[in-house]
Scaffold this motif. Sequence first.
Motif, PDB file in Angstrom:
ATOM      1  N   GLY A   7       0.790  -1.224   0.000  1.00  0.00           N
ATOM      2  CA  GLY A   7       0.000   0.000   0.000  1.00  0.00           C
ATOM      3  C   GLY A   7       0.822   1.274   0.000  1.00  0.00           C
ATOM      4  N   MET A   8       2.133   1.171   0.218  1.00  0.00           N
ATOM      5  CA  MET A   8       2.974   2.364   0.179  1.00  0.00           C
ATOM      6  C   MET A   8       3.286   2.702  -1.278  1.00  0.00           C
ATOM      7  SD  MET A   8       5.749   1.812   3.267  1.00  0.00           S
ATOM      8  CE  MET A   8       6.605   0.493   2.405  1.00  0.00           C
ATOM      9  N   SER A   9       3.160   3.997  -1.636  1.00  0.00           N
ATOM     10  CA  SER A   9       3.395   4.360  -3.030  1.00  0.00           C
ATOM     11  C   SER A   9       4.276   5.593  -3.224  1.00  0.00           C
ATOM     12  CB  SER A   9       2.050   4.597  -3.728  1.00  0.00           C
ATOM     13  OG  SER A   9       1.358   5.650  -3.075  1.00  0.00           O
ATOM     14  N   CYS A  10       4.675   6.255  -2.117  1.00  0.00           N
ATOM     15  CA  CYS A  10       5.430   7.502  -2.286  1.00  0.00           C
ATOM     16  C   CYS A  10       6.241   7.817  -1.040  1.00  0.00           C
ATOM     17  CB  CYS A  10       4.472   8.654  -2.576  1.00  0.00           C
ATOM     18  SG  CYS A  10       3.324   8.988  -1.219  1.00  0.00           S
ATOM     19  N   GLY A  11       6.991   8.906  -1.108  1.00  0.00           N
ATOM     20  CA  GLY A  11       7.799   9.334   0.017  1.00  0.00           C
ATOM     21  C   GLY A  11       6.970   9.666   1.243  1.00  0.00           C
ATOM     22  N   HIS A  12       5.779  10.210   1.029  1.00  0.00           N
ATOM     23  CA  HIS A  12       4.899  10.513   2.163  1.00  0.00           C
ATOM     24  C   HIS A  12       4.549   9.226   2.915  1.00  0.00           C
ATOM     25  CE1 HIS A  12       1.716  12.221   4.615  1.00  0.00           C
ATOM     26  NE2 HIS A  12       0.947  11.229   4.216  1.00  0.00           N
ATOM     27  N   CYS A  13       4.284   8.170   2.178  1.00  0.00           N
ATOM     28  CA  CYS A  13       3.970   6.877   2.798  1.00  0.00           C
ATOM     29  C   CYS A  13       5.140   6.401   3.654  1.00  0.00           C
ATOM     30  CB  CYS A  13       3.677   5.827   1.731  1.00  0.00           C
ATOM     31  SG  CYS A  13       2.267   6.174   0.665  1.00  0.00           S
ATOM     32  N   VAL A  14       6.349   6.519   3.099  1.00  0.00           N
ATOM     33  CA  VAL A  14       7.548   6.106   3.824  1.00  0.00           C
ATOM     34  C   VAL A  14       7.679   6.898   5.117  1.00  0.00           C
ATOM     35  CG1 VAL A  14      10.078   6.093   3.756  1.00  0.00           C
ATOM     36  CG2 VAL A  14       8.768   5.313   1.771  1.00  0.00           C
ATOM     37  N   ASN A  15       7.488   8.208   5.040  1.00  0.00           N
ATOM     38  CA  ASN A  15       7.586   9.056   6.242  1.00  0.00           C
ATOM     39  C   ASN A  15       6.523   8.696   7.263  1.00  0.00           C
ATOM     40  OD1 ASN A  15       9.766  10.450   5.189  1.00  0.00           O
ATOM     41  ND2 ASN A  15       8.523  12.113   4.374  1.00  0.00           N
ATOM     42  N   ASN A  29      15.134   2.025  16.058  1.00  0.00           N
ATOM     43  CA  ASN A  29      15.400   2.621  14.752  1.00  0.00           C
ATOM     44  C   ASN A  29      14.529   1.943  13.700  1.00  0.00           C
ATOM     45  OD1 ASN A  29      16.761   4.449  13.019  1.00  0.00           O
ATOM     46  ND2 ASN A  29      18.086   2.800  12.306  1.00  0.00           N
ATOM     47  N   VAL A  30      14.176   2.705  12.658  1.00  0.00           N
ATOM     48  CA  VAL A  30      13.346   2.185  11.570  1.00  0.00           C
ATOM     49  C   VAL A  30      13.926   2.643  10.245  1.00  0.00           C
ATOM     50  CG1 VAL A  30      11.064   2.227  10.490  1.00  0.00           C
ATOM     51  CG2 VAL A  30      11.255   2.343  12.971  1.00  0.00           C
ATOM     52  N   VAL A  31      14.023   1.714   9.285  1.00  0.00           N
ATOM     53  CA  VAL A  31      14.386   2.059   7.916  1.00  0.00           C
ATOM     54  C   VAL A  31      13.310   1.464   7.019  1.00  0.00           C
ATOM     55  CG1 VAL A  31      16.077   1.810   6.059  1.00  0.00           C
ATOM     56  CG2 VAL A  31      16.851   2.069   8.430  1.00  0.00           C
ATOM     57  N   VAL A  32      12.619   2.331   6.269  1.00  0.00           N
ATOM     58  CA  VAL A  32      11.558   1.885   5.372  1.00  0.00           C
ATOM     59  C   VAL A  32      12.063   1.965   3.941  1.00  0.00           C
ATOM     60  CG1 VAL A  32       9.205   2.275   4.586  1.00  0.00           C
ATOM     61  CG2 VAL A  32       9.780   2.651   6.988  1.00  0.00           C
ATOM     62  N   ASP A  33      11.955   0.864   3.218  1.00  0.00           N
ATOM     63  CA  ASP A  33      12.394   0.773   1.820  1.00  0.00           C
ATOM     64  C   ASP A  33      11.156   0.671   0.939  1.00  0.00           C
ATOM     65  OD1 ASP A  33      13.289  -0.044  -0.695  1.00  0.00           O
ATOM     66  OD2 ASP A  33      14.921  -1.248   0.139  1.00  0.00           O
ATOM     67  N   LEU A  34      10.849   1.758   0.229  1.00  0.00           N
ATOM     68  CA  LEU A  34       9.656   1.798  -0.618  1.00  0.00           C
ATOM     69  C   LEU A  34       9.721   0.769  -1.740  1.00  0.00           C
ATOM     70  CD1 LEU A  34       6.973   3.181  -1.376  1.00  0.00           C
ATOM     71  CD2 LEU A  34       8.306   4.867  -2.657  1.00  0.00           C
ATOM     72  N   ALA A  35      10.870   0.662  -2.401  1.00  0.00           N
ATOM     73  CA  ALA A  35      11.013  -0.263  -3.533  1.00  0.00           C
ATOM     74  C   ALA A  35      10.826  -1.714  -3.106  1.00  0.00           C
ATOM     75  CB  ALA A  35      12.370  -0.079  -4.195  1.00  0.00           C
ATOM     76  N   ALA A  36      11.345  -2.057  -1.926  1.00  0.00           N
ATOM     77  CA  ALA A  36      11.240  -3.440  -1.423  1.00  0.00           C
ATOM     78  C   ALA A  36       9.933  -3.679  -0.681  1.00  0.00           C
ATOM     79  CB  ALA A  36      12.416  -3.753  -0.508  1.00  0.00           C
ATOM     80  N   LYS A  37       9.163  -2.596  -0.448  1.00  0.00           N
ATOM     81  CA  LYS A  37       7.914  -2.687   0.318  1.00  0.00           C
ATOM     82  C   LYS A  37       8.172  -3.322   1.674  1.00  0.00           C
ATOM     83  CE  LYS A  37       5.012  -3.108  -3.797  1.00  0.00           C
ATOM     84  NZ  LYS A  37       3.994  -3.919  -4.465  1.00  0.00           N
ATOM     85  N   GLN A  38       9.204  -2.805   2.358  1.00  0.00           N
ATOM     86  CA  GLN A  38       9.623  -3.439   3.603  1.00  0.00           C
ATOM     87  C   GLN A  38      10.129  -2.405   4.606  1.00  0.00           C
ATOM     88  OE1 GLN A  38      13.214  -6.114   3.616  1.00  0.00           O
ATOM     89  NE2 GLN A  38      11.601  -7.652   3.790  1.00  0.00           N
TER      90      GLN A  38
END
Length: 65
Positions: A7-15, A29-38
């Motif tokens: 469901g994530m599609s953009c930088g706003h989603c990542v933030n 700590n959290v690292v969100v990778d949009l491309a990997a959906k993880q």
Amino acid sequence: MKVSIEGMSCGHCVNAVTEGLKAVAGVSNVVVDLAAKQATIEGNPDAAAVKEAIEDLGYDVVGIE
């Protein structure tokens, strides 16, 4: 802990996911990778709390390792 998220599609989603997960007790700590959906989470949070935090933001958790 690695969490697969749909469901994530953009930088706003990542933030949004990053900030939402940082608020969960036990997350250091959290690292969100949009491309990997993880999201990669450091610390010792409760998996159910992580799932709930992500779903409360409107995204779907499809797996937790």
